[in-house]
Design a protein around this motif. Structure first.
Motif, PDB file in Angstrom:
ATOM      1  N   TRP A 198       0.842  -1.217   0.000  1.00  0.00           N
ATOM      2  CA  TRP A 198       0.000   0.000   0.000  1.00  0.00           C
ATOM      3  C   TRP A 198       0.866   1.251   0.000  1.00  0.00           C
ATOM      4  N   ARG A 199       1.946   1.225   0.772  1.00  0.00           N
ATOM      5  CA  ARG A 199       2.820   2.422   0.818  1.00  0.00           C
ATOM      6  C   ARG A 199       3.468   2.649  -0.547  1.00  0.00           C
ATOM      7  N   LEU A 200       3.917   1.554  -1.162  1.00  0.00           N
ATOM      8  CA  LEU A 200       4.591   1.680  -2.463  1.00  0.00           C
ATOM      9  C   LEU A 200       3.606   2.150  -3.542  1.00  0.00           C
ATOM     10  N   ALA A 201       2.418   1.562  -3.542  1.00  0.00           N
ATOM     11  CA  ALA A 201       1.457   1.806  -4.642  1.00  0.00           C
ATOM     12  C   ALA A 201       1.045   3.268  -4.738  1.00  0.00           C
ATOM     13  N   VAL A 202       1.089   3.989  -3.628  1.00  0.00           N
ATOM     14  CA  VAL A 202       0.638   5.401  -3.675  1.00  0.00           C
ATOM     15  C   VAL A 202       1.805   6.358  -3.421  1.00  0.00           C
ATOM     16  N   HIS A 203       3.028   5.830  -3.490  1.00  0.00           N
ATOM     17  CA  HIS A 203       4.186   6.683  -3.204  1.00  0.00           C
ATOM     18  C   HIS A 203       4.360   7.716  -4.318  1.00  0.00           C
ATOM     19  N   PRO A 204       4.595   8.980  -3.983  1.00  0.00           N
ATOM     20  CA  PRO A 204       4.708  10.003  -5.032  1.00  0.00           C
ATOM     21  C   PRO A 204       5.881   9.778  -5.986  1.00  0.00           C
ATOM     22  N   GLU A 205       6.908   9.023  -5.522  1.00  0.00           N
ATOM     23  CA  GLU A 205       8.066   8.793  -6.411  1.00  0.00           C
ATOM     24  C   GLU A 205       7.946   7.484  -7.200  1.00  0.00           C
ATOM     25  N   LEU A 206       6.786   6.817  -7.106  1.00  0.00           N
ATOM     26  CA  LEU A 206       6.657   5.515  -7.777  1.00  0.00           C
ATOM     27  C   LEU A 206       6.775   5.655  -9.294  1.00  0.00           C
ATOM     28  N   LYS A 207       7.631   4.799  -9.861  1.00  0.00           N
ATOM     29  CA  LYS A 207       7.772   4.756 -11.331  1.00  0.00           C
ATOM     30  C   LYS A 207       7.550   3.313 -11.775  1.00  0.00           C
ATOM     31  N   SER A 208       7.205   3.163 -13.039  1.00  0.00           N
ATOM     32  CA  SER A 208       7.108   1.821 -13.611  1.00  0.00           C
ATOM     33  C   SER A 208       8.412   1.066 -13.388  1.00  0.00           C
ATOM     34  N   GLY A 209       8.324  -0.248 -13.231  1.00  0.00           N
ATOM     35  CA  GLY A 209       9.553  -1.035 -13.103  1.00  0.00           C
ATOM     36  C   GLY A 209       9.404  -2.157 -12.097  1.00  0.00           C
ATOM     37  N   VAL A 210      10.526  -2.782 -11.787  1.00  0.00           N
ATOM     38  CA  VAL A 210      10.556  -3.945 -10.894  1.00  0.00           C
ATOM     39  C   VAL A 210      11.004  -3.510  -9.501  1.00  0.00           C
ATOM     40  N   TYR A 211      10.305  -4.019  -8.488  1.00  0.00           N
ATOM     41  CA  TYR A 211      10.649  -3.735  -7.087  1.00  0.00           C
ATOM     42  C   TYR A 211      10.733  -5.064  -6.339  1.00  0.00           C
TER      43      TYR A 211
END
Ligand SMILES: NC(=O)c1ccc[n+]([C@@H]2O[C@H](COP(=O)([O-])OP(=O)(O)OC[C@H]3O[C@@H](n4cnc5c(N)ncnc54)[C@H](OP(=O)(O)O)[C@@H]3O)[C@@H](O)[C@H]2O)c1
Length: 284
Positions: A198-211
């Motif tokens: 949940w934190r990652l999905a709405v993070h303002p710095e989220l970009k497409s890619g692998v995590y």
């Protein structure tokens, strides 16, 4: 924010719902949305116009993937591509899960997101294919989260037991238990994972890619089993066995510990696996 969640009866899906920070979640059952059916995917995404689609569904029985690779590819690759295409059209983000089994296990430091995949069996091959298919189909709209060794409450209730619950049952039925000491992994609690997702999905710095998202630390399944019994206060005898990564004729990576490098850089961390396990066993 509107979220279409696929796989609500699963371990991770169940905890994503339990730990929902307050988003509008639409969670169809498998009968309502089978991701093997492209029309059902398109109808679901057209129908609810989500901001994010979280797909926790997968064909992840390793032995079945070997004997039925068509089904593995249909769910783990073609369906993921279809989800990505529908998300791109709807301008939604796809969050799709993948696995440590994309790696070959020939290194001894945790794998980072950019390390080269080298899957050893049809399961890992179908997952790598799904990663590439989604990223190629929706390069601006895809987040792949690789994780490892999941256990969670829903698995315990509806899937006949996860690894932890099965070991607790074994303690009552088997005087001596043999557990593998050949593979090093990052066992991960879906309670911890779902909060991080949940934190990652709405993070303002989220970009497409692998995590990568796993509980911190590493252990063998033998060490993990010993920890389960120690924390739960059981005195079952566990014996280490070295199968050299083999399971029947199938190869498993000897080392598949993941480093959450990109998420950590965004301030998202998960507890150590021992703390996740204590929390699951009610001993935290
Ligand atoms: N479990 C692990 O140790 C592990 C390790 C690494 C990565 N992962 C990945 O992490 C993700 C979550 O795993 P999990 O353990 O939470 O999985 P899980 O408990 O097996 O749950 C899978 C969910 O997907 C649903 N599903 C399966 N096939 C479907 C289909 N064709 N269409 C629609 N829904 C379908 C299942 O529905 P039903 O209940 O109706 O079958 C269930 O709700 C998966 O991508 C998995 O491969 C898991």
């Amino acid at each position: 924010m509107k979220v279409l969640l696929i796989g609500k009866t699963g371990q991770l899906g169940g905890d994503l719902i339990r730990n929902n920070p307050g988003y509008d979640i639409i969670a169809p059952s498998r009968d309502e949305l089978d991701i093997g059916n492209r029309e059902e995917i398109d109808a679901a995404i057209d129908g609810c116009r989500p901001d994010i689609v979280i797909n926790t569904a997968a064909f992840h029985n390793l032995l079945l993937c070997e004997t039925d690779p068509e089904s593995a590819f249909r769910v783990n690759c073609t369906a993921v591509r279809n989800l990505a295409l529908a998300c791109r059209k709807a301008k939604a983000f796809l969050v799709n899960f993948s696995t440590d089994y994309v790696f070959g296990g020939d290194q001894c430091i945790p794998y980072v997101e950019d390390d080269r995949p080298q899957p050893l069996q049809m399961y890992g091959i179908s997952r790598v294919a799904g990663e590439y298919a989604a990223l190629a189909s929706a390069p601006e709209h895809t987040v792949i989260i690789r994780t490892c060794g999941l256990y969670g409450r829903s698995g315990a209730q509806s899937k006949g037991g996860n690894f932890v619950d099965k070991r607790l049952q074994d303690a009552e039925n088997c005087p001596v238990l043999e557990m593998g000491c050949d593979q090093l992994v990052s066992p991960t609690s879906t309670d911890d994972l779902s909060r991080a997702v949940w934190r990652l999905a709405v993070h303002p710095e989220l970009k497409s890619g692998v995590y990568h998202l796993v509980n911190q630390g590493e252990c063998t399944w033998y060490e993990f089993t010993k920890a389960i019994y120690e924390i739960a206060g059981f005195s079952a005898l566990v014996r280490p066995v070295d199968r050299g990564g083999m399971s029947g004729n199938m190869r498993r990576p000897l080392y598949s510990v993941l480093a959450n490098t990109k998420a950590r850089g965004m301030g998202i961390t998960l507890p150590h696996w021992r703390d996740g396990l204590k929390q699951y066993l009610g001993a935290a």
